[in-house]
Design a protein around this motif. Sequence first.
Motif, PDB file in Angstrom:
ATOM      1  N   ALA A  47       3.307  -4.452  36.064  1.00 28.07           N
ATOM      2  CA  ALA A  47       3.427  -3.373  35.084  1.00 28.07           C
ATOM      3  C   ALA A  47       3.213  -3.904  33.674  1.00 28.07           C
ATOM      4  CB  ALA A  47       4.793  -2.705  35.202  1.00 28.07           C
ATOM      5  N   ALA A  48       3.769  -5.077  33.378  1.00 24.85           N
ATOM      6  CA  ALA A  48       3.605  -5.656  32.042  1.00 24.85           C
ATOM      7  C   ALA A  48       2.143  -5.961  31.765  1.00 24.85           C
ATOM      8  CB  ALA A  48       4.443  -6.933  31.928  1.00 24.85           C
ATOM      9  N   ALA A  49       1.417  -6.447  32.762  1.00 23.33           N
ATOM     10  CA  ALA A  49      -0.008  -6.741  32.568  1.00 23.33           C
ATOM     11  C   ALA A  49      -0.787  -5.475  32.273  1.00 23.33           C
ATOM     12  CB  ALA A  49      -0.566  -7.446  33.802  1.00 23.33           C
ATOM     13  N   ARG A  50      -0.481  -4.386  32.980  1.00 21.54           N
ATOM     14  CA  ARG A  50      -1.178  -3.115  32.743  1.00 21.54           C
ATOM     15  C   ARG A  50      -0.879  -2.579  31.346  1.00 21.54           C
ATOM     16  NH1 ARG A  50      -1.150   0.719  38.152  1.00 21.54           N
ATOM     17  NH2 ARG A  50      -1.875  -0.865  39.632  1.00 21.54           N
ATOM     18  N   ALA A  51       0.340  -2.756  30.897  1.00 20.60           N
ATOM     19  CA  ALA A  51       0.739  -2.247  29.584  1.00 20.60           C
ATOM     20  C   ALA A  51       0.439  -3.229  28.460  1.00 20.60           C
ATOM     21  CB  ALA A  51       2.228  -1.911  29.587  1.00 20.60           C
ATOM     22  N   ARG A  52      -0.134  -4.373  28.795  1.00  9.89           N
ATOM     23  CA  ARG A  52      -0.463  -5.414  27.814  1.00  9.89           C
ATOM     24  C   ARG A  52       0.784  -5.914  27.095  1.00  9.89           C
ATOM     25  NH1 ARG A  52      -6.277  -3.621  25.107  1.00  9.89           N
ATOM     26  NH2 ARG A  52      -7.367  -3.272  27.077  1.00  9.89           N
ATOM     27  N   LEU A  53       1.819  -6.170  27.881  1.00 16.60           N
ATOM     28  CA  LEU A  53       3.066  -6.725  27.375  1.00 16.60           C
ATOM     29  C   LEU A  53       3.379  -7.999  28.157  1.00 16.60           C
ATOM     30  CD1 LEU A  53       5.249  -3.483  27.340  1.00 16.60           C
ATOM     31  CD2 LEU A  53       4.177  -4.552  25.355  1.00 16.60           C
ATOM     32  N   SER A  54       4.295  -8.788  27.646  1.00 16.30           N
ATOM     33  CA  SER A  54       4.809  -9.903  28.434  1.00 16.30           C
ATOM     34  C   SER A  54       5.884  -9.359  29.369  1.00 16.30           C
ATOM     35  CB  SER A  54       5.395 -10.976  27.527  1.00 16.30           C
ATOM     36  OG  SER A  54       6.604 -10.506  26.945  1.00 16.30           O
ATOM     37  N   PRO A  55       6.073  -9.989  30.547  1.00 15.92           N
ATOM     38  CA  PRO A  55       7.168  -9.550  31.426  1.00 15.92           C
ATOM     39  C   PRO A  55       8.528  -9.586  30.733  1.00 15.92           C
ATOM     40  CG  PRO A  55       5.662 -10.983  32.621  1.00 15.92           C
ATOM     41  CD  PRO A  55       5.237 -11.032  31.175  1.00 15.92           C
ATOM     42  N   ALA A  56       8.728 -10.570  29.854  1.00 11.71           N
ATOM     43  CA  ALA A  56      10.009 -10.653  29.150  1.00 11.71           C
ATOM     44  C   ALA A  56      10.224  -9.448  28.242  1.00 11.71           C
ATOM     45  CB  ALA A  56      10.071 -11.948  28.343  1.00 11.71           C
ATOM     46  N   HIS A  57       9.148  -9.020  27.558  1.00 14.90           N
ATOM     47  CA  HIS A  57       9.266  -7.862  26.671  1.00 14.90           C
ATOM     48  C   HIS A  57       9.580  -6.608  27.473  1.00 14.90           C
ATOM     49  CE1 HIS A  57       7.386  -5.548  23.013  1.00 14.90           C
ATOM     50  NE2 HIS A  57       8.605  -5.152  23.302  1.00 14.90           N
ATOM     51  N   LEU A  58       8.861  -6.408  28.581  1.00 13.31           N
ATOM     52  CA  LEU A  58       9.114  -5.224  29.400  1.00 13.31           C
ATOM     53  C   LEU A  58      10.523  -5.261  29.976  1.00 13.31           C
ATOM     54  CD1 LEU A  58       8.141  -2.610  30.607  1.00 13.31           C
ATOM     55  CD2 LEU A  58       7.103  -3.912  32.484  1.00 13.31           C
ATOM     56  N   SER A  59      10.985  -6.438  30.362  1.00 13.56           N
ATOM     57  CA  SER A  59      12.348  -6.555  30.885  1.00 13.56           C
ATOM     58  C   SER A  59      13.371  -6.146  29.838  1.00 13.56           C
ATOM     59  CB  SER A  59      12.604  -7.994  31.334  1.00 13.56           C
ATOM     60  OG  SER A  59      13.940  -8.150  31.759  1.00 13.56           O
ATOM     61  N   ARG A  60      13.150  -6.553  28.592  1.00 10.70           N
ATOM     62  CA  ARG A  60      14.086  -6.176  27.523  1.00 10.70           C
ATOM     63  C   ARG A  60      14.056  -4.663  27.273  1.00 10.70           C
ATOM     64  NH1 ARG A  60      12.518 -11.399  25.561  1.00 10.70           N
ATOM     65  NH2 ARG A  60      10.760 -10.572  24.361  1.00 10.70           N
ATOM     66  N   LEU A  61      12.873  -4.050  27.419  1.00 13.00           N
ATOM     67  CA  LEU A  61      12.792  -2.592  27.285  1.00 13.00           C
ATOM     68  C   LEU A  61      13.557  -1.904  28.412  1.00 13.00           C
ATOM     69  CD1 LEU A  61       9.003  -2.208  26.378  1.00 13.00           C
ATOM     70  CD2 LEU A  61      10.931  -1.832  24.835  1.00 13.00           C
ATOM     71  N   GLU A  62      13.433  -2.439  29.629  1.00 15.48           N
ATOM     72  CA  GLU A  62      14.081  -1.821  30.781  1.00 15.48           C
ATOM     73  C   GLU A  62      15.600  -1.997  30.769  1.00 15.48           C
ATOM     74  OE1 GLU A  62      12.433  -3.026  34.479  1.00 15.48           O
ATOM     75  OE2 GLU A  62      10.525  -1.979  34.164  1.00 15.48           O
ATOM     76  N   THR A  63      16.070  -2.997  30.068  1.00 17.34           N
ATOM     77  CA  THR A  63      17.523  -3.219  29.985  1.00 17.34           C
ATOM     78  C   THR A  63      18.119  -2.662  28.693  1.00 17.34           C
ATOM     79  OG1 THR A  63      17.104  -5.445  29.099  1.00 17.34           O
ATOM     80  CG2 THR A  63      17.483  -5.247  31.470  1.00 17.34           C
ATOM     81  N   GLY A  64      17.280  -2.004  27.884  1.00 21.79           N
ATOM     82  CA  GLY A  64      17.776  -1.382  26.669  1.00 21.79           C
ATOM     83  C   GLY A  64      18.020  -2.337  25.525  1.00 21.79           C
ATOM     84  N   ARG A  65      17.508  -3.559  25.616  1.00 21.64           N
ATOM     85  CA  ARG A  65      17.736  -4.543  24.559  1.00 21.64           C
ATOM     86  C   ARG A  65      16.636  -4.537  23.502  1.00 21.64           C
ATOM     87  NH1 ARG A  65      17.947 -10.040  26.795  1.00 21.64           N
ATOM     88  NH2 ARG A  65      16.759  -9.258  28.565  1.00 21.64           N
ATOM     89  N   ARG A  66      15.635  -3.702  23.703  1.00 20.15           N
ATOM     90  CA  ARG A  66      14.569  -3.606  22.706  1.00 20.15           C
ATOM     91  C   ARG A  66      14.118  -2.151  22.606  1.00 20.15           C
ATOM     92  NH1 ARG A  66      10.084  -8.091  21.927  1.00 20.15           N
ATOM     93  NH2 ARG A  66      11.986  -9.012  21.058  1.00 20.15           N
ATOM     94  N   GLN A  67      13.817  -1.712  21.391  1.00 18.58           N
ATOM     95  CA  GLN A  67      13.400  -0.336  21.149  1.00 18.58           C
ATOM     96  C   GLN A  67      11.890  -0.197  21.319  1.00 18.58           C
ATOM     97  OE1 GLN A  67      13.777   1.005  17.124  1.00 18.58           O
ATOM     98  NE2 GLN A  67      13.417   3.145  17.631  1.00 18.58           N
ATOM     99  N   PRO A  68      11.422   0.729  22.156  1.00 16.98           N
ATOM    100  CA  PRO A  68       9.980   0.961  22.257  1.00 16.98           C
ATOM    101  C   PRO A  68       9.492   1.815  21.097  1.00 16.98           C
ATOM    102  CG  PRO A  68      11.139   2.413  23.759  1.00 16.98           C
ATOM    103  CD  PRO A  68      12.190   1.555  23.101  1.00 16.98           C
ATOM    104  N   SER A  69       8.399   1.393  20.481  1.00 17.64           N
ATOM    105  CA  SER A  69       7.781   2.197  19.432  1.00 17.64           C
ATOM    106  C   SER A  69       7.027   3.352  20.071  1.00 17.64           C
ATOM    107  CB  SER A  69       6.810   1.340  18.616  1.00 17.64           C
ATOM    108  OG  SER A  69       5.744   0.887  19.443  1.00 17.64           O
ATOM    109  N   LEU A  70       6.612   4.318  19.267  1.00 23.06           N
ATOM    110  CA  LEU A  70       5.850   5.445  19.796  1.00 23.06           C
ATOM    111  C   LEU A  70       4.539   4.999  20.444  1.00 23.06           C
ATOM    112  CD1 LEU A  70       5.421   8.421  20.303  1.00 23.06           C
ATOM    113  CD2 LEU A  70       4.556   8.656  17.958  1.00 23.06           C
ATOM    114  N   PRO A  71       3.745   4.121  19.799  1.00 21.66           N
ATOM    115  CA  PRO A  71       2.527   3.651  20.489  1.00 21.66           C
ATOM    116  C   PRO A  71       2.838   2.981  21.828  1.00 21.66           C
ATOM    117  CG  PRO A  71       2.421   3.099  18.162  1.00 21.66           C
ATOM    118  CD  PRO A  71       3.814   3.595  18.424  1.00 21.66           C
ATOM    119  N   LEU A  72       3.950   2.247  21.881  1.00 24.51           N
ATOM    120  CA  LEU A  72       4.322   1.593  23.127  1.00 24.51           C
ATOM    121  C   LEU A  72       4.740   2.617  24.177  1.00 24.51           C
ATOM    122  CD1 LEU A  72       4.665  -0.990  24.638  1.00 24.51           C
ATOM    123  CD2 LEU A  72       6.891  -1.315  23.568  1.00 24.51           C
TER     124      LEU A  72
END
Length: 231
Positions: A47-72
């Motif tokens: 999923a991270a590869a499809r979204a052009r993110l690192s797995p660590a970044h996507l993991s932080r989004l999924e655990t609520g530790r990082r805010q997704p921007s509107l473009p994201l």
Amino acid sequence: MTPGPDTGPGPGPEGAAGTDEAADELPAVAPQLRELRRRAGLTLEAAAARARLSPAHLSRLETGRRQPSLPLLLGLARTYGTTVSELLGESPAVADPIVRAGGPGAREADGWTYWQAGGSGRGMQALRVHVPPPATAGRGPRGRGQGELIRVHPGEEWLYVLDGRLRLHLGEVEHLLEPGDSAHFDSLTPHRIGAASTGGADLLFVHTLLQSSLAGLCLGGTTTHTTTHHR
């Protein structure tokens, strides 16, 4: 709009600035992201590869530790084949699956007439179309009929001839369709459509050009207006 590189929203090893506030403001995003990824059958890495993110970044989004921007959010919605509203946990209004006869008025463009045959805002759009006879089709650039314009664009198209005869050009091949005949083709194939009978032709037409107006279709002309008569 494609998400940019994994830059993070703020300073610090986890982009921590503003993260707590973000989690409070968008509590439904993290569980929705996890659920949609699992529903799509994707690993965190895929999923991270499809979204052009690192797995660590996507993991932080999924655990609520990082805010997704509107473009994201837009990029993740495309990755999972959903909408930003679903990512935010909003319940969309249920669309009416029925389109009644005598409903939306006919729309015309250079002699072509269209009736809505499906719901709006969906991945497929369905129309009932009257294609004018060749002699009455609107004139396009260089004096050619609009049906003679060759179109190439992303998407798929399906049509079914109800009445009359239809001339369909796909690439270098011309097809003559009779009532009951249908065609299903990739819109990246150069194509054009026109009537081959003196009374014109009537057809059902389904396309995947969600953002296209009638002017953007491979059918009629460049201007549209609404009328109140029905077929």
